[in-house]
Scaffold this motif. Structure first.
Motif, PDB file in Angstrom:
ATOM      1  N   TYR A  58       5.735  11.836 -12.002  1.00  0.00           N
ATOM      2  CA  TYR A  58       5.005  11.702 -10.745  1.00  0.00           C
ATOM      3  C   TYR A  58       3.650  11.036 -10.981  1.00  0.00           C
ATOM      4  O   TYR A  58       3.090  11.102 -12.084  1.00  0.00           O
ATOM      5  N   LEU A  59       3.126  10.406  -9.924  1.00  0.00           N
ATOM      6  CA  LEU A  59       1.845   9.725 -10.004  1.00  0.00           C
ATOM      7  C   LEU A  59       0.734  10.689  -9.588  1.00  0.00           C
ATOM      8  O   LEU A  59       0.754  11.258  -8.497  1.00  0.00           O
ATOM      9  N   GLY A  97     -11.947  15.224  -2.838  1.00  0.00           N
ATOM     10  CA  GLY A  97     -12.333  16.253  -3.799  1.00  0.00           C
ATOM     11  C   GLY A  97     -11.155  16.894  -4.500  1.00  0.00           C
ATOM     12  O   GLY A  97     -11.213  18.065  -4.862  1.00  0.00           O
ATOM     13  N   SER A  98     -10.115  16.098  -4.762  1.00  0.00           N
ATOM     14  CA  SER A  98      -8.853  16.670  -5.242  1.00  0.00           C
ATOM     15  C   SER A  98      -8.177  15.784  -6.278  1.00  0.00           C
ATOM     16  O   SER A  98      -8.499  14.605  -6.435  1.00  0.00           O
ATOM     17  N   ILE A  99      -7.201  16.373  -6.965  1.00  0.00           N
ATOM     18  CA  ILE A  99      -6.192  15.619  -7.710  1.00  0.00           C
ATOM     19  C   ILE A  99      -4.924  15.654  -6.877  1.00  0.00           C
ATOM     20  O   ILE A  99      -4.472  16.730  -6.456  1.00  0.00           O
ATOM     21  N   LEU A 100      -4.362  14.489  -6.617  1.00  0.00           N
ATOM     22  CA  LEU A 100      -3.138  14.381  -5.826  1.00  0.00           C
ATOM     23  C   LEU A 100      -1.952  14.131  -6.756  1.00  0.00           C
ATOM     24  O   LEU A 100      -2.106  13.641  -7.869  1.00  0.00           O
ATOM     25  N   ARG A 101      -0.774  14.453  -6.260  1.00  0.00           N
ATOM     26  CA  ARG A 101       0.460  14.268  -7.033  1.00  0.00           C
ATOM     27  C   ARG A 101       1.554  13.840  -6.068  1.00  0.00           C
ATOM     28  O   ARG A 101       1.902  14.579  -5.136  1.00  0.00           O
ATOM     29  N   ILE A 102       2.079  12.623  -6.268  1.00  0.00           N
ATOM     30  CA  ILE A 102       3.074  12.088  -5.346  1.00  0.00           C
ATOM     31  C   ILE A 102       4.227  11.468  -6.124  1.00  0.00           C
ATOM     32  O   ILE A 102       4.111  11.156  -7.308  1.00  0.00           O
ATOM     33  N   ASP A 103       5.327  11.263  -5.427  1.00  0.00           N
ATOM     34  CA  ASP A 103       6.526  10.631  -5.972  1.00  0.00           C
ATOM     35  C   ASP A 103       6.600   9.226  -5.385  1.00  0.00           C
ATOM     36  O   ASP A 103       6.726   9.054  -4.169  1.00  0.00           O
ATOM     37  N   VAL A 152       0.848  -1.194   0.000  1.00  0.00           N
ATOM     38  CA  VAL A 152       0.000   0.000   0.000  1.00  0.00           C
ATOM     39  C   VAL A 152       0.878   1.236   0.000  1.00  0.00           C
ATOM     40  O   VAL A 152       1.760   1.396   0.847  1.00  0.00           O
ATOM     41  N   VAL A 153       0.658   2.097  -0.976  1.00  0.00           N
ATOM     42  CA  VAL A 153       1.386   3.355  -1.066  1.00  0.00           C
ATOM     43  C   VAL A 153       0.645   4.453  -0.327  1.00  0.00           C
ATOM     44  O   VAL A 153       1.238   5.244   0.408  1.00  0.00           O
ATOM     45  N   TYR A 184       5.752   7.217   0.210  1.00  0.00           N
ATOM     46  CA  TYR A 184       5.939   8.044  -0.983  1.00  0.00           C
ATOM     47  C   TYR A 184       6.546   9.366  -0.557  1.00  0.00           C
ATOM     48  O   TYR A 184       6.554   9.724   0.626  1.00  0.00           O
ATOM     49  N   ASP A 185       7.057  10.106  -1.525  1.00  0.00           N
ATOM     50  CA  ASP A 185       7.562  11.455  -1.282  1.00  0.00           C
ATOM     51  C   ASP A 185       6.621  12.482  -1.907  1.00  0.00           C
ATOM     52  O   ASP A 185       5.748  12.150  -2.714  1.00  0.00           O
TER      53      ASP A 185
END
Length: 433
Positions: free
Chosen positions: A178-179, A218-224, A155-156, A231-232
């Motif tokens: 990025y994801l 209710g968002s768009i997320l952006r992770i490394d 699980v990330v 994750y970062d």
């Protein structure tokens, strides 16, 4: 049914009895286009992905928990991955299940891919909430490229969700590596039920869509996802060192079920409306897209959601403009001349097989008739702040989602409403054999 969005109706498919004719590939609104059958026998296929560097296999996500491979034009009987035991999916209506798939940009060398699914509520989650949405990393098995390593899953990211609906569900790698992850507002109606924050504009208005400090909904997320644990956060995410959760890339969304990246790297998203208006957005870093103060380009009133409000702000308390969609259309359950009842996000056509679609954004509606089963597909010209579009294909089935291969060709995922009636089609041009 008061609050309609795509996955709620998708879940209803298992209880309906209508199905499309086996030989029917859709009746085209544009006589030059057709839908060519690629594979069938799915339950509720919601997205199709082709791994980077692999032009021979298409991967199809079935909401029931499986990822299937179409190889050399044939659907393999053994799933690439089966997480049915991990997901939460009950009798219709249900918007949960397996919802998203993204292959790592370096998949050919590291074998990593990522899924988004709704699972049982984890321990320690808020009391009375419904489930937990997970982003998990897996790897392909060492023994076969057509089978994932079930034991490799980790699980990330886990996000508790108060109601069963509005889960979003897209995961996709951006051009920056990025994801990106789409997350719905928590479900229910009006974005003001249990688990929804209140009050930045008026009492019970704002909700999770307008909140950037208390939850990721209710968002768009952006992770490394480079780390092997957790994750970062990318350093240039908009709320790093600001008042807001670091993972959030954009917000003000209701149920951003599907988004994609265009060849010019722009992020295009369909956000399912509630009562009156559906929308397509071009998402920018830090953007606020207005829900639940606005529905499309119109003011939204939680006390009277069936009529557009008279007044609403044009910016939030931080001075950020509420960004309007590039496409807004009326919901056919509320307007007799409405385009359809749910916006289904697709892809910018970048292939060679259909000459007239080059550079156009392909999207759809689940069904044009809110009481029937007649999905439609549209092509939009990506110009200016108000995109023009035209209907290019009609079907006598539900349009559940889209896919795109590495050649830029676009696929349509449908269901005829009966068991195993899910099909995958490719948009083609007459004479293209």
């Amino acid at each position: 049914m008061k609050y309609i969005n795509i996955l709620l109706i998708i879940a209803l498919l298992v209880t309906t009895t209508n199905s499309c004719d086996d030989d029917d590939d859709g009746s085209g609104a544009n006589d030059d286009l057709r839908l060519d059958l690629v594979a069938e026998g799915f339950s509720s296929p919601v997205i199709l992905v082709e791994p980077p560097g692999d032009d021979d296999r298409l991967f199809v996500v079935d909401q029931s928990g499986q990822i299937y491979i179409i190889k050399d034009g044939v659907k393999l009987s053994q799933p690439f991955l089966d997480v049915e035991s991990e997901i939460l999916l009950e009798d219709a209506p249900d918007e949960r299940g397996l919802l998203g798939l993204a292959f790592h940009p370096n998949y050919t060398s590291n074998g990593k891919f990522y899924i988004y699914y709704a699972g049982p509520l984890r321990g320690g989650a808020p009391s009375g909430w419904d489930h937990t949405n997970y982003v998990a990393e897996y790897k392909v098995s060492s023994g076969s490229a057509d089978v994932a390593d079930d034991a490799s899953g980790r699980v990330v990211l886990a996000m508790d969700h108060p109601q069963a609906n509005h889960n979003g569900g897209t995961v996709a790698f951006g051009p920056d590596g990025y994801l990106y992850i789409s997350v719905g507002d928590g479900g229910g109606g009006d974005d003001n039920a249990l688990g929804h924050v209140e009050d930045w504009y008026e009492e019970n208005e704002g909700g999770n869509g307008q909140d950037i400090t208390e939850n990721l909904l209710g968002s768009i997320l952006r992770i490394d996802v480079t780390p092997t644990e957790d994750y970062d956060i990318p350093d240039d995410n908009p709320f790093v060192d600001e008042d807001g959760l670091d993972e959030i890339y954009a917000y003000g969304l209701r149920n951003p079920y599907r988004f994609s990246f265009a060849p010019d790297n722009s992020l295009i998203l369909a956000d399912a409306g509630q009562e009156l208006y559906e929308e397509i957005d071009v998402v920018v870093k830090g953007g606020n897209y207005g829900w639940n103060v606005k529905e499309g380009r119109h003011c939204f009133d939680t006390d009277n959601p069936e009529e557009a409000g008279d007044t609403c702000p044009t910016e939030d308390d931080d001075g950020n403009d509420l960004i309007e969609p590039v496409i807004e259309f009326q919901n056919s359950k509320s307007f007799s001349n409405g385009l359809g009842n749910v916006s289904v996000g697709g892809y910018v056509y970048d292939g060679d097989d259909v000459s007239g679609l080059d550079g156009k954004y392909i999207f759809g509606v689940l069904s044009q008739d809110p009481e029937g089963m007649d999905g439609a597909i549209f092509a939009a010209n990506r110009s200016g702040s108000d995109w023009s579009y035209e209907k290019i294909l009609e079907t006598d089935v539900f349009v559940l989602g889209f896919g795109q291969d590495n050649d830029g060709e676009v696929y349509v995922l449908t269901s005829g409403g009966s068991a195993n009636s899910g099909k995958v089609y490719k948009i083609s041009e007459e004479g293209d054999d």
